[in-house]
Write an enzyme that holds these catalytic residues in place. Structure first.
Site, PDB file in Angstrom:
ATOM      1  N   ALA A  10       0.812  -1.225   0.000  1.00 36.92           N
ATOM      2  CA  ALA A  10       0.000   0.000   0.000  1.00 36.92           C
ATOM      3  C   ALA A  10       0.847   1.278   0.000  1.00 36.92           C
ATOM      4  CB  ALA A  10      -0.938  -0.009   1.204  1.00 36.92           C
ATOM      5  N   SER A  11       2.159   1.147  -0.222  1.00 35.92           N
ATOM      6  CA  SER A  11       3.000   2.353  -0.191  1.00 35.92           C
ATOM      7  C   SER A  11       2.868   3.175  -1.462  1.00 35.92           C
ATOM      8  CB  SER A  11       4.468   1.956   0.007  1.00 35.92           C
ATOM      9  OG  SER A  11       4.841   0.981  -0.955  1.00 35.92           O
ATOM     10  N   ARG A  12       2.509   2.522  -2.565  1.00 35.53           N
ATOM     11  CA  ARG A  12       2.472   3.218  -3.868  1.00 35.53           C
ATOM     12  C   ARG A  12       1.261   2.736  -4.677  1.00 35.53           C
ATOM     13  NH1 ARG A  12       6.313   1.345  -7.062  1.00 35.53           N
ATOM     14  NH2 ARG A  12       7.158  -0.322  -5.770  1.00 35.53           N
ATOM     15  N   VAL A  61       5.871  -9.557   1.970  1.00 35.51           N
ATOM     16  CA  VAL A  61       4.806 -10.558   1.984  1.00 35.51           C
ATOM     17  C   VAL A  61       5.086 -11.769   1.085  1.00 35.51           C
ATOM     18  CG1 VAL A  61       2.958  -9.016   2.775  1.00 35.51           C
ATOM     19  CG2 VAL A  61       3.373  -9.274   0.309  1.00 35.51           C
ATOM     20  N   ASN A  87      -2.750  -7.073  -2.678  1.00 41.23           N
ATOM     21  CA  ASN A  87      -2.443  -6.161  -3.785  1.00 41.23           C
ATOM     22  C   ASN A  87      -0.968  -6.152  -4.174  1.00 41.23           C
ATOM     23  OD1 ASN A  87      -2.815  -3.451  -5.376  1.00 41.23           O
ATOM     24  ND2 ASN A  87      -1.245  -3.017  -3.832  1.00 41.23           N
ATOM     25  N   SER A 139      -5.057  -9.512 -12.613  1.00 38.77           N
ATOM     26  CA  SER A 139      -4.716  -8.731 -13.819  1.00 38.77           C
ATOM     27  C   SER A 139      -5.436  -9.324 -15.023  1.00 38.77           C
ATOM     28  CB  SER A 139      -3.199  -8.803 -14.065  1.00 38.77           C
ATOM     29  OG  SER A 139      -2.890  -8.369 -15.377  1.00 38.77           O
ATOM     30  N   TYR A 152       4.382 -13.691 -14.846  1.00 36.38           N
ATOM     31  CA  TYR A 152       3.393 -12.761 -14.275  1.00 36.38           C
ATOM     32  C   TYR A 152       1.980 -13.261 -14.581  1.00 36.38           C
ATOM     33  CZ  TYR A 152       0.959  -8.286 -13.438  1.00 36.38           C
ATOM     34  OH  TYR A 152       0.116  -7.305 -12.979  1.00 36.38           O
ATOM     35  N   LYS A 156      -0.966 -14.396 -11.890  1.00 33.17           N
ATOM     36  CA  LYS A 156      -2.277 -13.742 -11.789  1.00 33.17           C
ATOM     37  C   LYS A 156      -3.413 -14.738 -12.059  1.00 33.17           C
ATOM     38  CE  LYS A 156      -0.709  -9.728 -10.624  1.00 33.17           C
ATOM     39  NZ  LYS A 156      -1.038  -9.163  -9.315  1.00 33.17           N
ATOM     40  N   ILE A 185      -3.350   0.531 -15.752  1.00 33.41           N
ATOM     41  CA  ILE A 185      -3.581   1.574 -14.749  1.00 33.41           C
ATOM     42  C   ILE A 185      -2.284   2.376 -14.594  1.00 33.41           C
ATOM     43  CG2 ILE A 185      -4.292   2.048 -12.353  1.00 33.41           C
ATOM     44  CD1 ILE A 185      -6.481   0.523 -13.926  1.00 33.41           C
TER      45      ILE A 185
HETATM   46  P1  NAP Z   1       3.267  -0.328  -8.081  1.00 33.75           P
HETATM   47  O1  NAP Z   1       2.913   1.123  -8.159  1.00 33.75           O
HETATM   48  O2  NAP Z   1       4.569  -0.787  -8.625  1.00 33.75           O
HETATM   49  O3  NAP Z   1       3.112  -0.780  -6.554  1.00 33.75           O
HETATM   50  C1  NAP Z   1       3.466  -2.066  -6.146  1.00 33.75           C
HETATM   51  C2  NAP Z   1       3.288  -2.169  -4.643  1.00 33.75           C
HETATM   52  O4  NAP Z   1       3.580  -3.513  -4.259  1.00 33.75           O
HETATM   53  C3  NAP Z   1       4.233  -1.251  -3.866  1.00 33.75           C
HETATM   54  O5  NAP Z   1       3.522  -0.628  -2.821  1.00 33.75           O
HETATM   55  C4  NAP Z   1       5.271  -2.220  -3.300  1.00 33.75           C
HETATM   56  O6  NAP Z   1       5.762  -1.847  -2.021  1.00 33.75           O
HETATM   57  C5  NAP Z   1       4.439  -3.483  -3.137  1.00 33.75           C
HETATM   58  N1  NAP Z   1       5.271  -4.700  -3.052  1.00 33.75           N
HETATM   59  C6  NAP Z   1       6.009  -5.284  -4.016  1.00 33.75           C
HETATM   60  N2  NAP Z   1       6.644  -6.357  -3.521  1.00 33.75           N
HETATM   61  C7  NAP Z   1       6.280  -6.467  -2.212  1.00 33.75           C
HETATM   62  C8  NAP Z   1       6.605  -7.363  -1.161  1.00 33.75           C
HETATM   63  N3  NAP Z   1       7.431  -8.405  -1.354  1.00 33.75           N
HETATM   64  N4  NAP Z   1       6.058  -7.162   0.064  1.00 33.75           N
HETATM   65  C9  NAP Z   1       5.218  -6.110   0.279  1.00 33.75           C
HETATM   66  N5  NAP Z   1       4.878  -5.219  -0.683  1.00 33.75           N
HETATM   67  C10 NAP Z   1       5.409  -5.394  -1.909  1.00 33.75           C
HETATM   68  O7  NAP Z   1       2.181  -1.200  -8.865  1.00 33.75           O
HETATM   69  P2  NAP Z   1       0.595  -1.126  -8.926  1.00 33.75           P
HETATM   70  O8  NAP Z   1       0.226  -0.900 -10.318  1.00 33.75           O
HETATM   71  O9  NAP Z   1       0.050  -0.254  -7.871  1.00 33.75           O
HETATM   72  O10 NAP Z   1       0.285  -2.656  -8.616  1.00 33.75           O
HETATM   73  C11 NAP Z   1      -0.579  -3.102  -7.588  1.00 33.75           C
HETATM   74  C12 NAP Z   1      -1.159  -4.451  -8.003  1.00 33.75           C
HETATM   75  O11 NAP Z   1      -1.987  -4.273  -9.158  1.00 33.75           O
HETATM   76  C13 NAP Z   1      -0.096  -5.470  -8.403  1.00 33.75           C
HETATM   77  O12 NAP Z   1      -0.432  -6.744  -7.903  1.00 33.75           O
HETATM   78  C14 NAP Z   1      -0.161  -5.469  -9.918  1.00 33.75           C
HETATM   79  O13 NAP Z   1       0.244  -6.679 -10.485  1.00 33.75           O
HETATM   80  C15 NAP Z   1      -1.643  -5.220 -10.133  1.00 33.75           C
HETATM   81  N6  NAP Z   1      -1.948  -4.708 -11.480  1.00 33.75           N
HETATM   82  C16 NAP Z   1      -1.526  -3.484 -11.875  1.00 33.75           C
HETATM   83  C17 NAP Z   1      -1.827  -3.043 -13.161  1.00 33.75           C
HETATM   84  C18 NAP Z   1      -1.394  -1.705 -13.680  1.00 33.75           C
HETATM   85  O14 NAP Z   1      -1.503  -1.461 -14.891  1.00 33.75           O
HETATM   86  N7  NAP Z   1      -0.910  -0.799 -12.842  1.00 33.75           N
HETATM   87  C19 NAP Z   1      -2.561  -3.863 -14.024  1.00 33.75           C
HETATM   88  C20 NAP Z   1      -2.977  -5.103 -13.568  1.00 33.75           C
HETATM   89  C21 NAP Z   1      -2.672  -5.527 -12.285  1.00 33.75           C
HETATM   90  P3  NAP Z   1       7.241  -1.238  -1.734  1.00 33.75           P
HETATM   91  O15 NAP Z   1       7.524  -0.208  -2.784  1.00 33.75           O
HETATM   92  O16 NAP Z   1       7.094  -0.667  -0.357  1.00 33.75           O
HETATM   93  O17 NAP Z   1       8.211  -2.386  -1.759  1.00 33.75           O
END
Ligand code: NAP
Length: 243
Positions: A10-12, A61, A87, A139, A152, A156, A185
Site C-alpha cells: 500500500a506504499s504506492r 509478503v 495487492n 490482472s 506474471y 495472476k 492503470i
Molecule cells: P506499483 O505502483 O509498482 O506498486 C506495487 C506495490 O507492491 C508497492 O507498494 C510495493 O511496495 C508493493 N510490493 C512489491 N513487492 C512487495 C513485497 N514483497 N512485500 C510487500 N509489498 C510489496 O504497482 P501497482 O500498479 O500499484 O500494482 C498493484 C497491483 O496491481 C499489483 O499486484 C499489480 O500486479 C496489479 N496490477 C496493476 C496493473 C497496472 O496497470 N498498474 C494492471 C494489472 C494488475 P514497496 O515499494 O514498499 O516495496
C-alpha cells in the site's frame, strides 16, 4: 467497532489509493509496505493532516513468516480482521527462455504465494467471526495471457484460481472472496512503457483512456459493501479485454 482492513503493497500505486479511500470511510487500515518506507510514512502523514488515521507496517509478503507477523500485529492492535486486500505485486518483461529460477520464485512468491499465505493467516479470525471480505488484485493478463510476461500471467491466473476455490470453501462462513483484474492503470509498474507504446495501447481501449488507481479503489469499496458477490473475477479495463 469499525471494520479493520489489511492492504498489502500500500506504499504506492493502486494499494496506496485503496488505503486512502478505506481510511477516509473510517475503516481501520493497516497499510503494508516493503521497500518504500518514506512513501508509506508520507501516506500516514498526508492522511493525518486530513484528520484520518492509518497504521503502516513493513513486511515482505513474499515470505510466509512476514505475512504471519503482519497478521499478528493487526490482531494484537484491533483483535479482528474484516477485509484483506492482496495487492502487492511485481512484474518483469522477459522472454520465457530467459526466465531464471530466481525470477520465477520472486514473481510467484510476491504475487501468488503472498496472497495464499495472507489468506491462510487471516482466515482463522474471519471464520471465527463468520464474516470477511478478501479481494485479490490480479490482472487481465491472468485471463488472456501476456507475451513476455509469462510468469506474471501464471501468477495472476493463480490468484484467480485461489479466488474461485476459496470462495467455495469459505462461503459457508460468510466470507466473500473476489478478484479485481485491472487493465492498464497509471502507476510505477508501467514506468518503462514509452509514450509511443501507450498511444498504441490507447487505440485498443474502447473507452479511449488509461485507468487510474481510483478506478480500482471504487470497485474495492463496492465489493466491501456488497453481500452477495463471491468467486468472481471483475475486470476493470476500459473494455480493453472483454471475455
Ligand atoms: P506499483 O505502483 O509498482 O506498486 C506495487 C506495490 O507492491 C508497492 O507498494 C510495493 O511496495 C508493493 N510490493 C512489491 N513487492 C512487495 C513485497 N514483497 N512485500 C510487500 N509489498 C510489496 O504497482 P501497482 O500498479 O500499484 O500494482 C498493484 C497491483 O496491481 C499489483 O499486484 C499489480 O500486479 C496489479 N496490477 C496493476 C496493473 C497496472 O496497470 N498498474 C494492471 C494489472 C494488475 P514497496 O515499494 O514498499 O516495496
Amino acid at each position: 467497532m469499525e471494520k479493520v482492513a489489511i492492504i498489502t503493497g500500500a506504499s504506492r500505486g493502486i494499494g496506496r489509493e485503496i488505503a486512502k479511500s478505506l481510511a477516509k470511510k473510517g475503516i481501520k487500515v493497516i497499510a503494508n509496505y516493503n521497500h518504500s518506507k518514506e512513501k508509506a510514512e508520507n501516506l500516514k502523514k498526508e492522511l493525518q493532516k486530513e484528520g484520518y488515521e492509518i497504521e503502516i507496517y513493513k513486511a515482505d509478503v513474499s515470505k510466509k513468516s512476514e505475512c504471519k507477523k503482519l497478521v499478528e500485529y493487526t490482531l494484537e492492535k484491533y483483535k479482528k480482521i474484516d477485509i484483506l486486500i492482496n495487492n502487492a505485486g511485481i512484474d518483469k518483461y522477459q522472454l520465457v527462455t530467459e526466465v531464471t529460477e530466481n525470477d520465477w520464485n520472486e514473481i510467484i512468491n510476491t504475487n501468488l504465494y503472498s496472497a495464499f499465505c495472507m489468506c491462510q493467516e487471516v482466515l482463522p479470525n474471519m471464520i471465527h467471526n463468520k464474516k470477511g471480505c478478501i479481494i485479490n488484485i490480479s490482472s487481465i493478463w491472468g485471463i488472456v495471457g501476456a507475451s513476455t510476461e509469462v510468469v506474471y500471467s501464471i501468477s495472476k491466473a493463480g490468484m484467480d484460481g485461489l479466488t474461485k476455490a476459496l470462495a467455495k470453501e469459505v462461503g459457508p462462513s460468510n466470507i466473500r472472496v473476489n478478484s479485481i483484474a485491472p487493465g492498464y492503470i497509471e502507476t510505477d509498474i508501467n514506468k518503462d512503457v514509452t509514450q509511443e507504446e501507450k498511444n498504441e495501447i490507447l487505440k485498443t481501449i474502447p473507452l479511449e483512456k488509461i485507468g487510474e488507481p481510483t478506478d480500482i479503489a471504487k470497485c474495492v469499496n463496492w465489493l466491501i459493501e456488497d453481500n452477495y458477490t463471491t468467486g468472481q473475477i471483475i475486470s476493470i479495463n476500459g473494455g480493453w479485454v472483454i471475455y
